[in-house]
Design an enzyme around this catalytic site. Structure first.
Site, PDB file in Angstrom:
ATOM      1  N   ASN A   1      35.515  38.190  48.923  1.00  0.00           N
ATOM      2  CA  ASN A   1      36.332  38.329  47.706  1.00  0.00           C
ATOM      3  C   ASN A   1      36.521  39.768  47.252  1.00  0.00           C
ATOM      4  O   ASN A   1      37.155  40.007  46.228  1.00  0.00           O
ATOM      5  CB  ASN A   1      35.689  37.534  46.557  1.00  0.00           C
TER       6      ASN A   1
ATOM      7  N   ARG B   1      30.559  38.022  35.856  1.00  0.00           N
ATOM      8  CA  ARG B   1      30.099  36.737  35.355  1.00  0.00           C
ATOM      9  C   ARG B   1      30.173  36.751  33.839  1.00  0.00           C
ATOM     10  O   ARG B   1      29.756  37.715  33.190  1.00  0.00           O
ATOM     11  CB  ARG B   1      28.672  36.427  35.819  1.00  0.00           C
TER      12      ARG B   1
ATOM     13  N   GLN C   1      31.996  27.130  32.816  1.00  0.00           N
ATOM     14  CA  GLN C   1      33.236  26.872  33.548  1.00  0.00           C
ATOM     15  C   GLN C   1      33.306  25.428  34.004  1.00  0.00           C
ATOM     16  O   GLN C   1      32.348  24.960  34.623  1.00  0.00           O
ATOM     17  CB  GLN C   1      33.344  27.818  34.756  1.00  0.00           C
TER      18      GLN C   1
ATOM     19  N   HIS D   1      39.156  31.428  36.125  1.00  0.00           N
ATOM     20  CA  HIS D   1      38.417  32.139  37.170  1.00  0.00           C
ATOM     21  C   HIS D   1      39.143  31.991  38.511  1.00  0.00           C
ATOM     22  O   HIS D   1      38.990  30.986  39.213  1.00  0.00           O
ATOM     23  CB  HIS D   1      36.996  31.576  37.266  1.00  0.00           C
TER      24      HIS D   1
END
Length: 358
Positions: free
Chosen positions: A117, A256, A285, A309
């Protein structure tokens, strides 16, 4: 072998776009491969509560696959109810939804697809910085409303050039953020990290390390958070630390959500201590509808760049973490060594310094 995957539901989008590999519907693209080897593969998005598919199947699973985007929270209590569990794989990067200390105690390996990522998130960080500094969101909303009042936008729009920008965390993502910010000609780039960069790497991007956190934030026009969530970073950005920020600073968090205190950030934005907050990570989440980050604004009615997200789950990133997940599983099935960079917890011990100084 039973393999349990907790993924997000993609709905019609996943049916239309097969490259949404991280969705329940497309199952990381590994169902046929797993079943051809005789494994049972259970995929669900149902993860909340004792009657969820996640908790019901966990007790029999040997392998658990989760993602940071729709995390199945694996607590110590749940680990103790999963006697067969040997391997946890994060399809992506960031394993804070797993009680890592409990994984160590129970000799459960935890692996991530490291690097899958990093480009995706670094690009999202730069985008988020720009949309805050340039006051983009209120400008776009004005156009959607059918209005046109340039002064209402320009009064809180700035150039990124000449600003002091810092990253909290200078690892794989934080360093790539610094590389991408250099061409904007900032006044200075700073970083805060207990792991100092190699001298040559720091010199390459022209970044200076600051070792005291309060001193660090007090110098910044823009702070971007690029650190894992662990005991040392949870609730790190709170009312006390925010008092040391330069008044009117911008804050971007794609790391985060729980690194920042939600209520304290909202209060700082309202008071003007922060001029803007953007990111895609939330302390819970999916985020509840009443979450303050959904609605908070600065005094001009802007300053909010929050989104779901998704920074690390672009179609390109999904391809990378699907391939990486398959490779981790293949190594596990064949008893081959895993890539060292992917190992967060080995058998009974931490294998990384990313989750705090231990």
């Amino acid at each position: 072998m039973q393999i349990l995957a907790v993924l997000y539901r993609g709905g019609e989008a996943a049916r239309q776009e097969p490259r949404l590999l991280g969705a329940v519907e497309n199952q990381l693209g590994i169902r046929d491969w797993l079943e051809s080897q005789g494994h049972e593969y259970i995929v669900t998005d149902d993860k909340e509560g004792p009657n969820s598919a996640f908790q019901r199947h966990l007790k029999d699973a040997e392998v658990l696959i989760t993602t940071p985007f729709h995390p199945g929270y694996l607590t110590r209590d749940l680990i103790e109810k999963a006697p067969n569990l040997k391997l946890c794989v994060t399809a992506g990067v960031g394993s804070d939804h797993i009680d890592l200390n409990a994984a160590v105690d129970h000799k459960i390996q935890v692996l991530e697809v490291t690097g899958s990522n990093v480009v995706s998130v670094a690009e999202h960080v730069v985008m988020s910085i720009l949309l805050l500094v340039r006051n983009f969101v209120p400008a776009h909303e004005m156009i959607e409303r059918g209005d046109w009042q340039v002064s209402d936008i320009a009064r809180n729009a700035y150039d990124l050039e000449g600003k002091v920008i810092g990253t909290l965390g200078a690892g794989r993502i934080g360093y790539r953020v610094l590389e991408r910010l250099r061409p904007f000609n900032p006044k200075e780039l700073l970083y805060y990290d207990y792991n100092p960069l190699p001298e040559e790497a720091a010199k390459k991007v022209g970044v200076r390390r600051v070792e005291d956190l309060k001193d660090f934030v007090s110098q910044l026009d823009v702070l971007t958070i690029n650190a894992p969530l662990h005991e040392g970073t949870r609730n790190l950005i709170n009312a006390d630390l925010l008092k040391h920020f330069k008044k009117g600073a911008w804050l971007v968090n794609t790391a985060r959500g729980a690194i920042c205190n939600a209520e304290d950030v909202a209060a700082a934005l309202k008071s003007g201590q922060l001029n803007g907050y953007a990111g895609d990570v939330w302390n819970v989440q999916p985020a509840p509808k009443e979450h303050p980050w959904r609605y908070m604004k600065n005094k001009y009615g802007g300053g909010n760049g929050m989104v779901p997200h998704y920074s690390g789950t672009t179609l390109d990133a999904q391809q990378r973490y699907a391939v990486g997940t398959k490779q981790i599983l293949e190594n596990y099935f064949k008893g081959k060594p895993q890539e060292p960079a992917n190992i967060i917890v080995g058998v009974g011990k931490y294998e990384t310094r990313s989750y705090g100084q231990r």
